[in-house]
Design a protein around this motif. Structure first.
Motif, PDB file in Angstrom:
ATOM      1  N   GLY A 244      -9.721  86.266  23.467  1.00  0.00           N
ATOM      2  CA  GLY A 244      -9.249  87.175  22.428  1.00  0.00           C
ATOM      3  C   GLY A 244      -9.434  86.621  21.031  1.00  0.00           C
ATOM      4  N   ASP A 245     -10.154  87.383  20.184  1.00  0.00           N
ATOM      5  CA  ASP A 245     -10.242  87.008  18.774  1.00  0.00           C
ATOM      6  C   ASP A 245      -9.772  88.141  17.867  1.00  0.00           C
ATOM      7  N   GLU A 246      -9.250  89.222  18.462  1.00  0.00           N
ATOM      8  CA  GLU A 246      -8.688  90.322  17.687  1.00  0.00           C
ATOM      9  C   GLU A 246      -7.439  90.846  18.388  1.00  0.00           C
ATOM     10  N   TYR A 247      -6.445  91.219  17.569  1.00  0.00           N
ATOM     11  CA  TYR A 247      -5.216  91.832  18.073  1.00  0.00           C
ATOM     12  C   TYR A 247      -5.012  93.128  17.296  1.00  0.00           C
ATOM     13  N   LYS A 248      -4.902  94.262  18.008  1.00  0.00           N
ATOM     14  CA  LYS A 248      -4.738  95.563  17.371  1.00  0.00           C
ATOM     15  C   LYS A 248      -3.455  96.220  17.866  1.00  0.00           C
ATOM     16  N   ALA A 249      -2.778  96.902  16.940  1.00  0.00           N
ATOM     17  CA  ALA A 249      -1.541  97.593  17.299  1.00  0.00           C
ATOM     18  C   ALA A 249      -1.391  98.831  16.422  1.00  0.00           C
ATOM     19  N   LEU A 250      -0.751  99.859  16.977  1.00  0.00           N
ATOM     20  CA  LEU A 250      -0.472 101.106  16.266  1.00  0.00           C
ATOM     21  C   LEU A 250       0.982 101.467  16.521  1.00  0.00           C
ATOM     22  N   ILE A 251       1.713 101.763  15.441  1.00  0.00           N
ATOM     23  CA  ILE A 251       3.121 102.123  15.594  1.00  0.00           C
ATOM     24  C   ILE A 251       3.445 103.256  14.627  1.00  0.00           C
ATOM     25  N   GLY A 298      -7.579  81.875  13.599  1.00  0.00           N
ATOM     26  CA  GLY A 298      -8.840  82.586  13.644  1.00  0.00           C
ATOM     27  C   GLY A 298      -8.773  83.967  14.261  1.00  0.00           C
ATOM     28  N   VAL A 299      -7.629  84.364  14.790  1.00  0.00           N
ATOM     29  CA  VAL A 299      -7.491  85.695  15.397  1.00  0.00           C
ATOM     30  C   VAL A 299      -7.276  86.726  14.287  1.00  0.00           C
ATOM     31  N   ARG A 300      -7.995  87.818  14.362  1.00  0.00           N
ATOM     32  CA  ARG A 300      -7.819  88.901  13.392  1.00  0.00           C
ATOM     33  C   ARG A 300      -6.742  89.865  13.889  1.00  0.00           C
ATOM     34  N   PHE A 301      -5.765  90.149  13.028  1.00  0.00           N
ATOM     35  CA  PHE A 301      -4.698  91.105  13.319  1.00  0.00           C
ATOM     36  C   PHE A 301      -4.943  92.361  12.487  1.00  0.00           C
ATOM     37  N   ASP A 302      -5.015  93.509  13.151  1.00  0.00           N
ATOM     38  CA  ASP A 302      -5.090  94.815  12.484  1.00  0.00           C
ATOM     39  C   ASP A 302      -3.901  95.637  12.944  1.00  0.00           C
ATOM     40  N   ILE A 303      -2.944  95.867  12.039  1.00  0.00           N
ATOM     41  CA  ILE A 303      -1.707  96.572  12.369  1.00  0.00           C
ATOM     42  C   ILE A 303      -1.713  97.903  11.618  1.00  0.00           C
TER      43      ILE A 303
END
Length: 523
Positions: A244-251, A298-303
């Motif tokens: 995993g190098d990206e973490y995506k979440a929708l709230i 280094g992990v990209r977070f897109d919230i």
């Protein structure tokens, strides 16, 4: 957050494998740092072989390197003598009979001399310029990843011939410096990777020769704590392959029901009651590595926040972890915010315990207001952050409370500095010499006349003097009314009586000190 709760994001990591080379973080000399080819290498500390973190990449992949160089030879530390130089290099290994082509889409490599960090100028929240290379190497590389840029020092394409090795990228690291590298690419066939440290060189064959010698770089300080690492009592650094190098979440959240708080980079220790753990797993690791990628470097977070509400709000970034330690720099990195008003990037220098507004949000009623918060988590930050959307009044009240407490601390410090170092002032209720004399006379009157042959009376002891006690007031009552379209949730409200009570205490202390000085002058 008094009276409020955090909500889980319920986001997900992707499954892109990333080679992490961060253990040992402090490298003392040349050798192998991590290798995903089958086999083992000898640890200098124990003279025993350690199994490689075996993994074969094929398709999308990433690389994260983060190391400091403190040579075991003190003469290389610099000062009056020339500073030692160490080359850190990532090497691609093709074990097959067909050539493999690597293509890179984004990435960067920087050291702390190319991208120095200036803490005095970079604490707080500041707009991010086009070339923010004064923010430290960890943030400098993360910014280029955030923007999807490929550093000009990195190749866009690299062909690895059959059964051969090629250097992907290298950087020279001076002693007492830090190097950080982040890469994202893809391959058209299977290959393995390694990261090595060598005496300063840009010769590809000399770098590959370090791999062939089969010796691990010195500095592996956790080899005698393997059991504690496995049990979770000790967090080492990461040397292995994380998925995993990206973490995506929708709230979606209705701010009429109260402010929004969500964990960002939460851990097993710090998840703010949500039980959400934003830590990706390791597929393979060195035996002295951490058991998972708890740093998420280094992990990209897109919230993505879909907000219902109306009026002005603050987007707040916090590190509210109470560790018992003095405040430390918990985050120094860059964050991108996209809303209906456009896109902006800010640099954030955040200390532990702080809450900083990173953007103003003007929400429109009767519709969803989308806001995206993006960051590539930089090295040398400490996970356990909170992202919040709160009414501007709530943060203003918090700031007034902090300012009042800081003013009280400064007044107390000024009062203590004004006290004579040779003699302490009396307590507010301490008896004076005249009070003691009057009390003695009364006791003698009660006892009756003195005998004819009295023994010599000893001189009465002077009353012990103490500092006036001026404790800080208790925490304020946390109550807030709700009304209208912009309800105030239970928040940190400082009642007026607290300020008045605190001011009265210091007035009393000043009067007592003035009285004490007048008595000294009359002696």
């Amino acid at each position: 957050m008094a009276g409020q709760q955090a909500k889980p994001l319920n986001g997900r990591f992707n499954d892109v494998p990333v080679l992490h080379s961060n253990q040992p973080e402090i490298v003392e000399g040349p050798g192998i740092l991590v290798n995903t080819a089958p086999g083992s290498a000898i640890a200098i500390e124990t003279n025993q072989p350690l199994k490689n973190a075996t993994y074969t990449f094929n398709g999308e992949f990433g690389v994260h390197m983060h190391h400091k160089y403190y040579p075991g030879d003190a003469s290389k530390l610099g000062g009056r003598r020339q500073r030692g130089l160490l080359t850190i290099a990532a090497i691609a290994i093709n074990p097959g009979d067909q050539p493999v082509t690597l293509r890179f889409s984004k990435g960067s490599v920087k050291n702390s001399f190319e991208a120095p960090y200036h803490p005095n100028k970079l604490m707080g929240v500041k707009p991010l310029g086009p070339r923010p290379w004064n923010t430290g190497p960890g943030d400098a590389t993360a910014v280029q990843m955030l923007r999807g840029e490929l550093d000009r020092r990195l190749p866009r394409e690299l062909v690895i011939p059959p059964r051969s090795r090629r250097v992907i990228v290298s950087t020279v690291l001076p002693a007492r410096g830090i190097a950080n590298g982040l890469l994202r690419g893809s391959s058209d066939g299977p290959f393995q990777m390694a990261v090595v440290a060598a005496e300063e060189t840009d010769n590809e064959q000399q770098l590959i020769a370090v791999l062939d010698r089969g010796m691990l770089a010195p500095g592996r300080i956790y080899l005698n704590r393997i059991a504690e690492i496995k049990s979770g009592k000790v967090f080492s650094r990461v040397a292995g392959v994380a998925l995993g190098d990206e973490y995506k979440a929708l709230i979606r959240h209705d701010l009429a029901q109260g402010p929004l708080h969500v964990p960002l980079t939460s851990t097993h220790k710090h998840h703010f009651g949500t039980r959400e753990i934003q830590v990706n797993a390791l597929s393979t690791r060195m035996v002295d590595s951490a058991v998972n990628n708890v740093g998420t470097y280094g992990v990209r977070f897109d919230i993505d926040l879909n907000l219902s509400g109306e009026g002005p709000y603050d987007l707040v970034f916090s590190h509210p972890v109470a560790s018992g330690r003095p405040p430390f720099t918990a985050f120094r990195g860059s964050i991108g915010i996209k809303s209906a008003e456009g896109y902006q990037e800010v640099h954030v220098g955040l200390k532990s315990g702080q809450s900083l507004p990173i953007a103003k949000l003007n929400l429109k009623g009767g519709e969803l207001n989308p806001v995206r918060v993006s960051l590539v988590y930089p090295a040398d930050a400490t996970p356990g952050h909170l992202l919040s959307v709160v009414p501007i009044q709530q943060l203003a009240i918090l700031r007034r409370r902090e300012e009042s407490l800081e003013a009280a601390r400064q007044a107390e410090a000024a009062r203590r500095r004004s006290v004579s170092p040779t003699q302490a002032p009396p307590a507010l209720n301490a008896p004076t010499a005249q009070d003691a004399k009057t009390a003695k006379t009364k006791e003698q009157d009660k006892a009756g006349p003195k005998p004819n042959n009295p023994t010599p009376a000893s001189k009465p002891a002077r009353p012990r003097q103490t500092f006036p006690s001026t404790p800080l007031p208790p925490p304020p009552v946390l109550v807030a009314p709700r009304s209208g379209l912009n309800p105030m949730p239970p928040a940190m409200i400082l009642p007026q009586r607290v300020n008045q009570s605190l001011e009265q205490r210091y007035r009393d202390a000043i009067r007592a000190q003035q009285e004490w000085l007048r008595r000294l002058q009359g002696r």
